[in-house]
Design an enzyme around this catalytic site. Sequence first.
Site, PDB file in Angstrom:
ATOM      1  N   GLY A 155      15.459 -41.805  -3.955  1.00 53.85           N
ATOM      2  CA  GLY A 155      15.536 -40.701  -4.921  1.00 53.85           C
ATOM      3  C   GLY A 155      16.966 -40.253  -5.147  1.00 53.85           C
ATOM      4  CB  ALA A 156      20.120 -42.087  -4.779  1.00 50.51           C
ATOM      5  CG  ASN A 157      17.003 -40.688 -10.010  1.00 53.21           C
ATOM      6  OD1 ASN A 157      16.343 -40.977  -9.019  1.00 53.21           O
ATOM      7  ND2 ASN A 157      16.511 -40.006 -11.012  1.00 53.21           N
ATOM      8  N   GLY A 208      19.193 -34.410  -8.001  1.00 58.04           N
ATOM      9  CA  GLY A 208      19.165 -33.350  -6.988  1.00 58.04           C
ATOM     10  C   GLY A 208      19.906 -33.666  -5.697  1.00 58.04           C
ATOM     11  N   GLY A 242      19.484 -36.022  -3.502  1.00 61.81           N
ATOM     12  CA  GLY A 242      19.822 -37.432  -3.300  1.00 61.81           C
ATOM     13  C   GLY A 242      21.119 -37.779  -4.007  1.00 61.81           C
ATOM     14  CB  SER A 280      10.021 -28.854   2.517  1.00 52.68           C
ATOM     15  OG  SER A 280       9.574 -27.612   2.044  1.00 52.68           O
ATOM     16  CE1 TYR A 316       6.943 -31.143  -1.300  1.00 51.28           C
ATOM     17  CE2 TYR A 316       7.022 -28.862  -0.558  1.00 51.28           C
ATOM     18  CZ  TYR A 316       7.675 -30.023  -0.931  1.00 51.28           C
ATOM     19  OH  TYR A 316       9.056 -30.081  -0.912  1.00 51.28           O
TER      20      TYR A 316
HETATM   21  N1  LIG Z   1      14.963 -28.484  -4.057  1.00 53.35           N
HETATM   22  C1  LIG Z   1      14.400 -27.759  -3.100  1.00 53.35           C
HETATM   23  O1  LIG Z   1      14.437 -26.521  -3.129  1.00 53.35           O
HETATM   24  C2  LIG Z   1      13.721 -28.433  -1.948  1.00 53.35           C
HETATM   25  C3  LIG Z   1      13.181 -27.625  -0.936  1.00 53.35           C
HETATM   26  C4  LIG Z   1      12.582 -28.235   0.163  1.00 53.35           C
HETATM   27  C5  LIG Z   1      12.540 -29.617   0.248  1.00 53.35           C
HETATM   28  N2  LIG Z   1      13.045 -30.385  -0.751  1.00 53.35           N
HETATM   29  C6  LIG Z   1      12.948 -31.848  -0.605  1.00 53.35           C
HETATM   30  O2  LIG Z   1      14.135 -32.454  -1.050  1.00 53.35           O
HETATM   31  C7  LIG Z   1      13.881 -33.793  -1.432  1.00 53.35           C
HETATM   32  C8  LIG Z   1      14.671 -34.116  -2.686  1.00 53.35           C
HETATM   33  O3  LIG Z   1      14.153 -33.375  -3.764  1.00 53.35           O
HETATM   34  P1  LIG Z   1      15.075 -32.669  -4.848  1.00 53.35           P
HETATM   35  O4  LIG Z   1      14.972 -31.201  -4.610  1.00 53.35           O
HETATM   36  O5  LIG Z   1      16.407 -33.300  -4.911  1.00 53.35           O
HETATM   37  O6  LIG Z   1      14.201 -32.960  -6.169  1.00 53.35           O
HETATM   38  P2  LIG Z   1      14.469 -33.901  -7.430  1.00 53.35           P
HETATM   39  O7  LIG Z   1      15.737 -33.520  -8.107  1.00 53.35           O
HETATM   40  O8  LIG Z   1      13.204 -33.810  -8.232  1.00 53.35           O
HETATM   41  O9  LIG Z   1      14.610 -35.340  -6.804  1.00 53.35           O
HETATM   42  C9  LIG Z   1      13.494 -36.029  -6.315  1.00 53.35           C
HETATM   43  C10 LIG Z   1      13.797 -37.510  -6.312  1.00 53.35           C
HETATM   44  O10 LIG Z   1      12.650 -38.210  -5.818  1.00 53.35           O
HETATM   45  C11 LIG Z   1      12.375 -39.273  -6.704  1.00 53.35           C
HETATM   46  N3  LIG Z   1      11.002 -39.738  -6.670  1.00 53.35           N
HETATM   47  C12 LIG Z   1       9.876 -39.087  -7.020  1.00 53.35           C
HETATM   48  N4  LIG Z   1       8.817 -39.915  -6.935  1.00 53.35           N
HETATM   49  C13 LIG Z   1       9.286 -41.122  -6.521  1.00 53.35           C
HETATM   50  C14 LIG Z   1       8.702 -42.388  -6.282  1.00 53.35           C
HETATM   51  N5  LIG Z   1       7.404 -42.617  -6.493  1.00 53.35           N
HETATM   52  N6  LIG Z   1       9.484 -43.402  -5.868  1.00 53.35           N
HETATM   53  C15 LIG Z   1      10.816 -43.205  -5.700  1.00 53.35           C
HETATM   54  N7  LIG Z   1      11.436 -42.049  -5.946  1.00 53.35           N
HETATM   55  C16 LIG Z   1      10.679 -41.017  -6.358  1.00 53.35           C
HETATM   56  C17 LIG Z   1      12.741 -38.702  -8.081  1.00 53.35           C
HETATM   57  O11 LIG Z   1      12.838 -39.747  -9.025  1.00 53.35           O
HETATM   58  P3  LIG Z   1      12.718 -39.430 -10.619  1.00 53.35           P
HETATM   59  O12 LIG Z   1      13.972 -38.748 -11.012  1.00 53.35           O
HETATM   60  O13 LIG Z   1      12.538 -40.773 -11.191  1.00 53.35           O
HETATM   61  O14 LIG Z   1      11.522 -38.540 -10.777  1.00 53.35           O
HETATM   62  C18 LIG Z   1      14.061 -38.057  -7.730  1.00 53.35           C
HETATM   63  O15 LIG Z   1      15.074 -39.018  -7.673  1.00 53.35           O
HETATM   64  C19 LIG Z   1      12.359 -33.907  -1.568  1.00 53.35           C
HETATM   65  O16 LIG Z   1      11.867 -34.652  -0.474  1.00 53.35           O
HETATM   66  C20 LIG Z   1      11.878 -32.470  -1.483  1.00 53.35           C
HETATM   67  O17 LIG Z   1      10.595 -32.369  -0.897  1.00 53.35           O
HETATM   68  C21 LIG Z   1      13.649 -29.822  -1.836  1.00 53.35           C
END
Ligand SMILES: NC(=O)c1ccc[n+]([C@@H]2O[C@H](COP(=O)([O-])OP(=O)(O)OC[C@H]3O[C@@H](n4cnc5c(N)ncnc54)[C@H](OP(=O)(O)O)[C@@H]3O)[C@@H](O)[C@H]2O)c1
Length: 323
Positions: free
Chosen positions: A30-32, A34, A36, A165, A190
């Site tokens: 998920g490096a594209n 947030g 990542g 999380s 979740y």
């Molecule tokens: N942001 C917060 O406040 C928060 C809080 C607690 C935990 N987290 C955790 O942080 C992690 C990163 O999330 P983020 O906040 O950076 O959100 P994000 O910006 O939505 O990034 C999520 C990443 O996961 C990828 N992804 C989703 N489904 C996938 C699949 N089937 N195969 C491969 N990649 C997939 C997305 O790809 P696409 O772009 O193609 O959809 C995107 O690159 C997650 O595990 C989340 O549970 C975040």
Amino acid sequence: MPPSQAVAVPARWSGAAMPDQSGRLALITGANSGLGLESARALLARGATVVLACRSLERAEAARQELLAGAGSAGSGTAGELELLELDLADLDSVVRAANTVAERHGRLDLLLNNAGVMAPPRQLTRQGFELQFGVNHLGHYALTRLLLPLLEASAGARVVQVTSGAQYFGRLDFDDLQGERRYDRWAAYGQSKLANVVLAHELQRRCPGLLSAAAHPGLARTNLQPASIAASGARFEGTIYRLLDPLFQSAAQGALPQLFAATAAEAESAGHYGPNQFGGMRGWPAAVRPAPAALDPAQGERLWQVSEELCRRACPGFAPVA
Ligand SMILES: NC(=O)c1ccc[n+]([C@@H]2O[C@H](COP(=O)([O-])OP(=O)(O)OC[C@H]3O[C@@H](n4cnc5c(N)ncnc54)[C@H](OP(=O)(O)O)[C@@H]3O)[C@@H](O)[C@H]2O)c1
């Protein structure tokens, strides 16, 4: 959220304090987007070769361009290199192909950052029929980790970091209904998947003492996670709550610090668990924080590992660790 443990984490640790990563090969799921994307930016600036493992190669290429274009601004740089890898965690065949590609291209791996995630969608299934959050957040990452273990174990100082999380604290591993077939609550699912991340981190550490296995959570970070969740669920009321909470949300770069600390800092510990240190763990600087109690229970870890292994073997004939 539980208070910090008394473990020495340098105050206000940031990417600037990250040890040189030259010569290290890091894979980020998920490096594209947030956290990542910000993790890739920081590791690249410190000299790592970073594999951007994404489900869309188009979005991965856009991220690569963004990272290269951002080089030169504060905290950025291209001391290292970037590579793209197609990886859909909702398809175990894709996970197998990705692991084999890493083995063929590199034959080694120093850091696996299991970061990708989806949050609270309505009940959907992965390609092999697993509930989406269990499938993507936990099982796909379990499979990837398991398949890449020989490459990680061959590398001195290898680390595996699971991004969890605060939802882990209300999560419960429902071994009688892991896929939410009898009853599906999208937030409980979740919580279960994010608890599984931290349970897996501890179990991996028990099984592989030669690796550093850790988990980290970002608190509240402004990424695509919340907008994507609302788009999938249509829960506009939750959108209103996020808007009210907006002042508490920190930047994605700040939210990525706990996982970067776990992934690189000399002070990070085996089976460590890191998160922000302010506002009950919602924002701030990386600190050691207590994981959910289930993570410390070897019986839960053993059971989750066994069940995950069996599910992967049954669902995916190609599932076998890379040589
Ligand atoms: N942001 C917060 O406040 C928060 C809080 C607690 C935990 N987290 C955790 O942080 C992690 C990163 O999330 P983020 O906040 O950076 O959100 P994000 O910006 O939505 O990034 C999520 C990443 O996961 C990828 N992804 C989703 N489904 C996938 C699949 N089937 N195969 C491969 N990649 C997939 C997305 O790809 P696409 O772009 O193609 O959809 C995107 O690159 C997650 O595990 C989340 O549970 C975040």
